[in-house]
Design an enzyme around this catalytic site. Structure first.
Site, short mmCIF file in Angstrom:
data_model
loop_
_atom_site.label_atom_id
_atom_site.label_comp_id
_atom_site.label_asym_id
_atom_site.label_seq_id
_atom_site.Cartn_x
_atom_site.Cartn_y
_atom_site.Cartn_z
N SER A 178 56.62 84.86 -54.51
CA SER A 178 57.12 85.43 -54.03
C SER A 178 57.84 85.67 -55.04
CB SER A 178 57.68 84.90 -52.77
OG SER A 178 58.08 84.23 -52.68
N LYS A 201 56.04 93.07 -44.49
CA LYS A 201 55.87 93.51 -46.00
C LYS A 201 55.55 95.07 -46.58
CE LYS A 201 57.14 88.45 -46.50
NZ LYS A 201 58.86 88.50 -46.26
N HIS A 233 52.39 88.34 -49.66
CA HIS A 233 53.32 89.96 -50.42
C HIS A 233 51.68 90.71 -50.85
CE1 HIS A 233 57.32 88.58 -50.60
NE2 HIS A 233 56.62 87.40 -50.67
#
Ligand SMILES: Cc1ncc(COP(=O)(O)O)c(C=O)c1O
Length: 388
Positions: free
Chosen positions: A177, A236, A205
Site C-alpha cells: 500500500s 478501495k 489494493h
C-alpha cells in the site's frame, strides 16, 4: 496522569503529528475536494466507483427494500440475502470455492489471522505488510517473524529455521500500500510448498486493479493453490465498504464459527452489500474502467520517472515519491495543497524511518490534464526543494 499534551508536542516537534482533514467528495466530479477545489491524488477509489450511478442506484433500491441498518450480527438475523449473492460473486472473482464478507478489510485481516493461527505457530510477514496484518498476527499469540521486503532469500532462511512440525503461515500484501509494488507470489507459493506452509494474501489494493477483470494478485500471476487464502476489500477499487476472505468451503465455515469480528459485530447495511454486488457485476462485464486506470497510471509514471523522482519499484497505480526526510515530505505536500493538489505526505511509523514520501494514487476518473497539472507542480516544487 496521562501526558497527552507532552506526547502531542513531541510528535509536533518531530513533524509527525497527524490531524483529520475534513473532506467531502464533490458529487459527480470525483477527484475534487469540495469547497477547496482540490484535485485528489490520494484516494483508493481507483475506479471511481464510489460515485458510479449504477452503484448508487443499487444502494438506493436496497435502502428502499430493506432500510438503513441490518439490525443484528450475521449469525443472529443480520444476514441479508444480499450477502449470499455478494459472496458468490466474490468467490467467482477470486476463483475459489467460497467467500465470506466482514464489515471492513481491517476486521477481515485481524479476525481471520487470529482465528486460523495459534500459539506455537510461526507467522512470517513481509516487513511492509499492512498494520491490520501485524495486528491479527499478534492477536493469535503465534510467533511473528518479519522478512525483508519481497526478499525471498530472507524468507527461505526464516522458513528453514522453523521447528519440525510447526505450522507456518506466510503473510503478505499483494500490492504493497505504500510502495505500490507487487508481492512475488509465485516464489512465495513455491517456498510454501517446499516448507509445507500456508500463504495469506492481503489483496486490498489489488482487487479490482490487477489480474483478469480485477481478480487480484493470484489472477495477475495466473496461479491458484490450495495453500492460498485470499483477503480483499470492498472499500478501495470497489468503491464502498467491507472486507472479505476467499478460500475453501471448509475455511469459510471455520471462520463463521471462529472469527470474532464476524460473530460479534453488526452486519453491514444492505445498501453497502448491494453496491458491492453492482461493482462486481460492472467489472465482470466491462473492463473499461480498469483499462482507463492503467492508462492514467502509465501516463503519470512515465512522466514522473522522466523527471528523476525516486518512485521505488512501483508497478501499480500507487506511486510513492520518496523524499527521505519527514519535514521535506510535509513541506512538499503543503505546497502542493496550496496549488490545489491533494497528495498526502506519508511519514514514519507508517513507512520505515528515512523513507518519508509523497504517495500518489491514480484513478480512472483522472484526466490527462489533471495528471499534467500534478506533474508540472511536482517538477516546480521538486526543483525548488532540491529534490530533482
Ligand atoms: C493493505 C491493506 N490491507 C487492509 C486494509 C484495511 O482495509 P479496510 O480499509 O477495508 O478496512 C487496508 C486499508 O487501509 C490496506 O491498505
Amino acid at each position: 496522569m496521562y501526558h497527552y499534551k507532552e506526547m502531542l508536542s513531541h510528535l509536533a516537534e518531530n513533524r509527525l503529528l497527524r490531524s483529520l482533514q475534513q473532506s467531502q467528495l464533490e458529487p459527480g466530479h470525483l477527484p475534487h475536494l469540495k469547497g477547496k477545489g482540490l484535485l485528489l491524488f490520494s484516494s483508493n477509489n481507483y475506479l471511481g466507483l464510489s460515485h458510479h450511478p449504477l452503484l448508487k442506484n443499487a444502494a438506493i433500491e436496497a435502502i428502499n427494500a430493506w432500510g438503513i441498518g441490518s439490525g443484528a450480527s450475521r449469525l443472529v438475523c443480520g444476514n441479508n440475502i444480499l450477502y449470499t449473492r455478494l459472496e458468490e460473486k466474490l468467490a467467482r472473482l477470486k476463483q475459489t470455492e467460497a467467500a465470506l464478507v466482514f464489515s471492513t478489510g481491517y476486521l477481515a485481516n485481524t479476525g481471520t489471522l487470529a482465528a486460523i493461527t495459534k500459539k506455537g505457530d510461526l507467522i512470517l510477514a513481509d516487513r511492509l505488510n499492512h498494520a491490520s496484518l501485524i495486528e491479527g498476527s499478534r492477536l493469535s499469540g503465534a510467533t511473528l517473524r518479519v522478512y525483508r521486503h519481497r526478499d525471498m532469500t530472507h524468507l527461505q532462511t526464516l522458513l528453514s529455521k522453523s521447528k519440525k512440525g510447526q505450522r507456518i503461515f506466510i503473510v503478505t500484501d499483494g500490492i504493497f500500500s505504500m510502495d505500490g509494488d507487487i508481492a512475488p507470489l509465485p516464489d512465495i507459493i513455491q517456498l510454501a510448498e517446499r516448507f509445507d506452509a500456508m500463504v495469506y494474501l492481503d489483496d486490498a489494493h489489488a482487487t479490482g486493479v490487477i489480474g483478469e477483470n480485477g481478480g487480484g494478485t493470484a489472477s495477475h500471476y495466473n496461479l491458484s493453490s490450495p495453500r492460498l487464502i485470499q483477503m480483499g476489500t470492498l472499500s478501495k477499487a470497489l468503491g464502498g465498504l467491507g472486507g472479505f476472505i476467499a478460500g475453501s468451503h471448509d475455511l469459510i465455515q471455520y471462520l463463521i464459527n471462529n472469527a470474532r469480528p464476524l460473530i460479534y459485530t453488526t452486519a453491514l447495511p444492505p445498501a453497502t452489500l448491494a453496491a458491492a454486488i453492482s461493482a462486481l457485476d460492472l467489472i465482470h462485464q466491462d473492463t473499461a474502467l480498469i483499462e482507463r486506470l492503467w492508462e492514467n497510471r502509465d501516463y503519470f509514471y512515465q512522466k514522473i520517472t522522466a523527471l528523476g523522482f525516486n518512485t521505488l519499484e512501483s508497478e501499480t497505480p500507487i506511486v510513492p515519491i520518496v523524499l527521505g526526510d519527514s519535514q521535506k515530505a510535509l513541506i512538499f505536500s503543503e505546497r502542493l495543497l496550496k496549488e490545489g493538489l491533494h497528495v498526502p505526505a506519508i511519514r514514519p511509523p507508517t513507512v520505515p524511518q528515512k523513507t518519508a514520501r509523497l504517495r500518489v494514487t491514480l484513478s480512472a476518473t483522472h484526466t490527462k490534464a489533471h495528471i499534467d497539472t500534478l506533474t508540472d507542480h511536482l517538477k516546480k516544487i521538486g526543483q525548488t526543494l532540491g529534490v530533482i
